[in-house]
Enzyme design. Structure first.
Site, short mmCIF file in Angstrom:
data_model
loop_
_atom_site.label_atom_id
_atom_site.label_comp_id
_atom_site.label_asym_id
_atom_site.label_seq_id
_atom_site.Cartn_x
_atom_site.Cartn_y
_atom_site.Cartn_z
N GLN A 1 1.19 -1.32 -0.13
CA GLN A 1 0.20 0.01 0.10
C GLN A 1 1.00 1.44 -0.27
O GLN A 1 0.72 1.85 -0.03
CB GLN A 1 -1.02 -0.06 1.21
CG GLN A 1 -1.92 -1.53 1.24
CD GLN A 1 -2.67 -1.14 2.13
OE1 GLN A 1 -3.13 -2.08 3.08
NE2 GLN A 1 -3.09 -0.04 2.89
N ARG B 1 -9.21 -1.66 8.08
CA ARG B 1 -9.97 -0.90 7.44
C ARG B 1 -9.80 -0.14 9.06
O ARG B 1 -10.96 0.56 8.80
CB ARG B 1 -10.91 -1.98 6.87
CG ARG B 1 -12.00 -0.43 5.69
CD ARG B 1 -12.95 -1.29 5.14
NE ARG B 1 -13.64 0.16 4.19
CZ ARG B 1 -13.92 -0.62 3.02
NH1 ARG B 1 -14.27 -1.84 2.94
NH2 ARG B 1 -14.13 -0.18 2.47
N CYS B 2 -8.67 0.27 9.58
CA CYS B 2 -9.39 1.49 10.64
C CYS B 2 -8.21 2.50 11.00
O CYS B 2 -7.20 1.74 10.70
CB CYS B 2 -8.97 0.36 12.12
SG CYS B 2 -8.78 2.04 13.74
N GLU C 1 -12.38 4.42 6.25
CA GLU C 1 -12.75 4.07 7.16
C GLU C 1 -13.77 3.38 8.49
O GLU C 1 -14.15 3.23 9.53
CB GLU C 1 -11.17 3.94 7.91
CG GLU C 1 -10.36 3.39 7.31
CD GLU C 1 -8.96 3.78 7.31
OE1 GLU C 1 -8.11 3.10 6.39
OE2 GLU C 1 -8.70 4.65 7.35
#
Lengths: 776, 167
Positions: A211, A361-362, A731
């Protein structure tokens, strides 16, 4: 802006033409498979590779002793801890890499893996984090000189004295012990790479599921610079990524081994982990044990909070947080409420479990924070018998009080929490639901309504506070417009499904008037894209999206100068409308952006630099603070504990919206990753450190059946400091959904004296709690 | 010991020599270089490797290449005909039924069989029908919409709106 443009990237994905790492195939490529430890804690007595080397196709077996010769057997983590690449003496968690088998085919590599014989001497592991600090607990990190216990660090923020004082005088104090489970991002594409070292040119091309390709290039140079792989000789290519969610931020040992092997044999080496390896060894998320307390008045005013955390990091602190933030942004835990006394403290410990502490996803531990504040707020409402919606409306920070300084020092940029909650309540017909619930309770039926009104903190971040290994967390955009008026723009971020090829094009289209279909977007190649810190923590729109707007505005300034020259007027006489400059009062005298761009190559003003390009590195002045109001309605079967999510309404506020279709899609996906840890997912270990659910057969990723039909909507409170008023959103739903679901379930069970259940809340947990309370 | 097999892939006949243990998904990806079929797990749980075998959707990670001998398979590369997207491909694009795209080929092939057997499924039938395929990005709402859209297209009915219900 604000237009649901269909995605530009979809054409290749729906026709099987995406190019993911495992699709990369190079001449002479070798395949790597990894031998992993069956034990959570053991001494390695011997590694016998003889049988493995006899397997047809196997060309090498690499152990820690081999890497040690090049000082490549250890590597730093993003949190400045250290991690083994391959062990020389001891394994520290089950599924840890022990040796790598290199072969001419995938099947030969797997055969070789099965033929490696490792002799272990198992030791008693430390699994329970609450026991890791016991005086008789074995000290795990004996590699660290002078280390006498399993404590990693202590973090604290807030005013302890003031907060203790508020608590000691408060009319009401509530307290709950919560566990935010150890979970795994489980992107459908696992992690992997093709390391391609070219001996002749002394150059490494690394195709990799990352990423953050630029940061990875720098890390590789820092780790391998001493063997001659300096940064200009490294090209990291992050091709299409099959989901990231934070799990593709770290550097895993497999990547480093593949590079080392390619470097030594001079051939490309592919390593693609399988799902079991992915779940069992790659960085986990969360695993926070939180004691949450709230103090308030009998009529519902929140006066203070206290949060005490025990963080289980596994064998090393391999979190992915900004360097100065060991607990990420946990200090957002004061939430959406107006009070000024808080104190938070965290102790991090080592155990014999896989390392990590990445996102799922936070945005850097915000999910943990939001769960704690939203659950304890409901607990407070339950204690004083007040409706939790009413209590929230009473305590919200008011719209006119923004920018608002939180007790832990954040400057919330904007928000309208009342509007969001009222909209959500309206959407579900909240008061009617409460009436229905009252009726059902009379009949002994279990129905619950749960709220979550959260504040997110995304877009890291301002360089004064935010860096990773010293590199400031700006992000970048470079726009090149070709003579015919079509453009390519490149970014330091990397989409993993977020739709950057569409939204970035829309931002530039909005600013420059070039149609979005004429703007190609490219990311993920460190040889071509400007440096950036990558895509995670909902930072791409707040940082690189802003960079795109600012770079485009630089070009618009240049366009104005060229238009003035072409039209023979002064710049002040020109007016802009998307796509052209025209002379004030004489709109027929105009130059389109395409004409202007062409002139920049063919007829540029004397003294002006030719061409039409701009780059911007955007250093955000503040973070952005998206918010949301979620309401979940559940029906529970009393006899079995089965939980049915009847409705889930999510109202999100992420400021100005570039593409509503994509924002809504992000919300849907985030909500499913919210219900996942709330009701289904947890990595479970037994006392010996064996993982009990390390495959997709028993780690329960929600399917379309478990995932409810999400109902979504939005409010718009623009960010005052972002160039286009946008905030991050990817998120928010993962952060906001779990407490809404947990609150709904606890609300349903509360008539029986149940005040809290840890997520994931399964039918068995519900049934057991009801049984214990004598309700069934 | 290699075994010769004959197999029709996306309408084209192939004769291959394979190890008896070779998984069909590896034959498709490694020998035929059709990389649109993906691998997401090792337990037949995720469905990223779904293809059609004689018209039936199967998980190609759980079938040996030799078992496909004499049969016909369709992978995502064979779904569009003469450059025309299939109703499902169009439905996924028009309804934002994909984010990262990794599960998409398997979803489309699974849904192809679903609609072939039941051209007008209810939402519940769609959700159960794709329960063997995991998606980690989309939350499934728009995958359901994409399949409903494709169903309407196949039935020749008016197409449902593709505007997001996001107000």
């Amino acid at each position: 802006m604000g237009h649901s443009l269909k995605r530009k990237e979809d054409a290749r994905f729906i026709q099987g033409k995406g190019r993911y790492v495992d699709d990369v195939k190079l001449p002479g490529m070798l395949y790597m498979d990894i031998v992993r430890s069956p034990y959570a804690y053991a001494k390695i007595k011997n590694i016998n590779i003889d049988e493995a080397m006899k397997v047809p196709g196997v060309v090498a077996v690499v152990t820690g002793r081999d890497l040690e010769k090049y000082n490549l057997h250890w590597m730093p983590t993003l949190m400045s801890d250290t991690q083994m690449v391959l062990p020389t003496d001891t394994v520290m968690y089950q599924a840890q890499e022990v040796a790598a088998v290199i072969a001419t085919s995938k099947y030969a590599a797997r055969d070789g893996r099965e033929a490696v014989r490792v002799e272990y001497e198992p030791m008693k592991p430390v699994i329970d984090p609450f026991k890791s600090l016991d005086p008789d607990a074995p000290v795990l990190r004996t590699d660290k000189e002078g280390k006498k216990d399993n404590h990693i660090w202590n973090w604290k923020v807030g005013d302890k004295e003031k907060t203790d004082d508020v608590f000691s005088k408060a009319e009401v104090v509530v307290k709950e012990q919560m566990h935010i489970p150890r979970i795994h991002v489980a992107s459908i594409e696992t992690c992997g790479c093709v390391a391609d070292y070219d001996k002749v040119n002394n150059h490494l091309t690394m195709y990799m599921t990352t990423q953050a390709p630029h940061a990875i290039r720098t890390v590789i140079a820092l780790v391998a610079g001493h063997v001659g792989l300096t940064e200009e000789k490294i090209r990291v290519i992050s091709p299409d990524i099959g989901g990231g969610f934070g799990g593709k931020v770290p550097v895993y040992p497999g990547y480093v081994i593949a590079i080392a092997v390619s470097f030594l044999v001079g051939k490309p080496v592919k390593w693609i982990e399988d799902r079991s390896e992915n779940l069992q060894a790659d960085s986990f998320a969360r695993d926070y044990h939180i004691t949450a307390e709230m103090a308030g008045t009998k009529d519902g005013k929140i006066l203070g909070t206290r949060f005490k955390i025990l963080a289980d990091h596994g064998y090393t602190d391999a979190s992915a947080n900004p360097s100065k933030f060991p607990t990420g942004m946990f200090s957002i835990a004061t939430g959406s409420y107006d009070y000024d006394a808080t104190y938070m403290e965290c102790d991090a410990v080592y155990t014999n479990k896989p390392p990590g502490g990445v996102a799922y996803r936070c945005s850097f531990r915000v999910t943990e924070a939001v769960h704690a504040i939203e659950r304890i707020t409901d607990r407070f409402a339950l204690e004083i018998g007040k409706d939790p919606a009413e209590l929230r409306l009473q305590n919200f920070i008011k719209k006119e009080d923004f920018p608002w300084k939180s007790p832990t020092g954040w400057i919330y940029d904007s928000g309208d929490y009342h509007k969001g909650l009222l909209k959500a309540m309206d959407a579900v017909d909240y008061h009617q639901l409460r009436a229905e619930q009252a009726e059902k309770r009379k009949r002994g039926e279990l129905m619950g309504i749960g709220l979550s009104t959260f504040t997110e903190v995304v877009g890291a971040g301002p360089s004064k506070d935010f860096d990773i290994l010293g590199i400031k967390m700006f992000d970048s955009a470079e726009i090149r417009v070709h003579p015919t008026g079509k453009a390519i723009a490149r970014f330091g971020t990397k989409s993993q499904g977020q739709g950057h090829e569409t939204t970035y094009a829309q931002i530039i289209a909005e600013e420059l008037g070039i149609p979005a279909e004429n703007i190609a977007i490219e990311e993920g190649d460190t040889d071509t894209a400007p440096y950036g810190l990558g895509t995670y923590a909902s930072r791409s729109t707040p940082t690189a999206g802003a960079a795109a707007a600012v770079a485009a505005r630089k070009l618009r300034d240049k366009a104005r100068k060229i238009a003035a020259y072409l039209l023979e007027v002064s710049e002040d006489d020109l007016e802009w409308e998307p796509g052209k400059f025209f002379v004030k009062g004489a709109p027929e005298k105009s130059k389109t952006i395409q004409e202007i761009v062409f002139a920049s190559y063919t007829n540029h003003p004397p003294g002006m630099e030719a061409g039409f390009e701009a780059t911007h590195y955007y250093d955000p002045p503040n973070l952005t603070f998206p918010s949301g109001a979620y309401i979940c309605v559940v029906d529970i079967d009393k006899e079995t504990g089965a939980i049915h999510v009847r409705r889930f309404v999510a109202i999100d506020d992420c400021g100005n919206i570039i593409n509503p279709m994509i924002v809504q899609g992000q919300v849907h996906g985030g909500l499913t990753q919210g219900i996942a840890p709330a009701m289904y997912e947890e990595l479970i270990y037994d006392e010996a450190g064996n993982i009990l659910n390390g495959t997709f057969m028993d780690y329960l990723v929600p399917t379309a059946v478990e995932s409810p039909k999400w109902e979504t909507g939005h409010t718009v409170t623009p960010s005052p400091h972002h160039p286009i008023g946008a905030k991050g959103v990817g998120e928010s739903p993962t952060v906001g959904a779990p407490p809404a679901i947990a609150n709904a379930i606890v609300d349903a069970l509360s008539p029986y004296g149940i005040t809290h259940l840890d997520i994931p809340i399964t039918p068995f947990k519900v049934w057991k709690a009801l049984k214990e309370k004598g309700a069934i | 010991m290699l075994k010769e097999i004959s197999i029709t892939v996306n309408g084209q006949q192939h004769t291959l020599e394979v190890e008896p243990r070779l998984l069909l998904v590896h034959m498709i990806r490694e020998l035929l270089n059709l990389t649109g079929t993906h691998i997401g797990c090792d337990t037949s749980s995720c469905g990223a490797c779904t293809i059609l075998l004689d018209g039936k959707s199967i998980k190609s990670c759980t079938v040996l290449a030799v078992q496909a001998n004499g049969k016909s398979i369709t992978t995502i590369e064979g779904v569009a005909q003469d450059g025309q997207l299939s109703p499902l491909q169009e439905g996924f694009k028009e309804n934002h039924g994909l984010h990262c795209g990794f599960c998409t080929p398997g979803m489309i092939l699974r849904a192809t069989e679903l609609l072939a057997n039941n051209p007008n499924p209810t939402e519940e039938e769609i959700r159960w029908g794709i329960a063997g395929n995991l998606c980690r990005c989309t939350g499934y709402n728009n995958i359901v919409k994409a399949i409903q859209y494709a169903g309407a297209k196949i039935r020749g009915e008016e197409l449902p709106s593709t505007e997001p219900e996001f107000v």
